[in-house]
Enzyme design. Structure first.
Site, mmCIF file in Angstrom:
data_model
loop_
_atom_site.group_PDB
_atom_site.id
_atom_site.type_symbol
_atom_site.label_atom_id
_atom_site.label_comp_id
_atom_site.label_asym_id
_atom_site.label_seq_id
_atom_site.Cartn_x
_atom_site.Cartn_y
_atom_site.Cartn_z
ATOM 1 N N GLY A 1 0.582 -0.959 0.353
ATOM 2 C CA GLY A 1 -0.434 -0.318 0.188
ATOM 3 C C GLY A 1 1.300 1.185 0.284
ATOM 4 O O GLY A 1 0.461 2.136 -0.993
ATOM 5 N N ASP A 2 1.848 1.090 0.993
ATOM 6 C CA ASP A 2 2.796 1.832 0.705
ATOM 7 C C ASP A 2 3.680 2.885 -0.909
ATOM 8 O O ASP A 2 3.310 3.978 -1.485
ATOM 9 C CB ASP A 2 4.012 2.364 1.816
ATOM 10 C CG ASP A 2 3.296 1.752 3.328
ATOM 11 O OD1 ASP A 2 2.386 2.432 3.659
ATOM 12 O OD2 ASP A 2 4.390 1.440 4.379
#
Length: 180
Positions: free
Chosen positions: A153-154
């Site tokens: 997600g980052d």
């Protein structure tokens, strides 16, 4: 996102709070580590923050807030990865930023967005991994969900955020409106 923009040649100034240092610096607080400023030389920190300039500000104090506003008044882009209510509480909400600099492209990268049911949840990549359902498709069929332990997600959020602000910069009419 910031690293990608910096790698592409943007003059990125990372504002960091001394109370909440970048976790890539590590948590070593031994006197020699601090006195020698080894937290500035940790390889992981240097890789993740390459090509960026950094400043430490306490945005809860008038001096820190004033300096942040001066920086933002001359900026093209402002990116926040705080939860949605942090900047408004500090006096740096969208309405204030828009007044400071009408040309400013503002990107909020809160974990669950500004309008979702989970908007007030703070999260890291591993939390987003759970929320996305990714663990349910990793591992063996019939077994319990498995975490990848890679904060997808980052990285994915950062690349998408970078693309979004670049589009907003090259299409000036995007600067005159906002989507909430």
């Amino acid at each position: 996102m910031y690293r990608t923009l910096a790698d592409l040649g943007a003059d990125v100034i990372k504002i960091e709070a001394i109370q909440y240092p970048d976790w890539w610096r590590g948590v070593d607080r031994r006197p020699a580590y601090v006195e020698e400023q080894m937290y500035e030389m940790k390889p992981e920190f240097c890789v993740m923050n390459r090509n960026k300039r950094g400043i430490t500000l306490d945005l809860t104090r008038p001096q820190g807030l004033s300096l942040a506003k001066r920086l933002l008044a001359g900026a093209d882009i402002a990116v926040s990865n705080y939860s949605v209510d942090v900047l408004p509480k500090l006096g740096l909400g969208y309405d204030v930023l828009r007044t400071l600099n009408p040309r400013l492209v503002v990107m909020s990268m809160s974990a669950f967005g500004t309008n979702s049911l989970y908007r007030n949840c703070r999260a890291y990549g591993s939390t987003l991994e759970q929320g996305s359902g990714l663990p349910s498709v990793i591992g063996n069929p019939g077994d319990p969900p498995v975490m990848s332990h890679i904060a997808f997600g980052d990285a994915v959020g950062g690349l998408n955020g970078c693309a979004a602000v670049l589009v907003a910069l090259i299409r000036p009419h995007h600067r005159t409106r906002t989507v909430h």
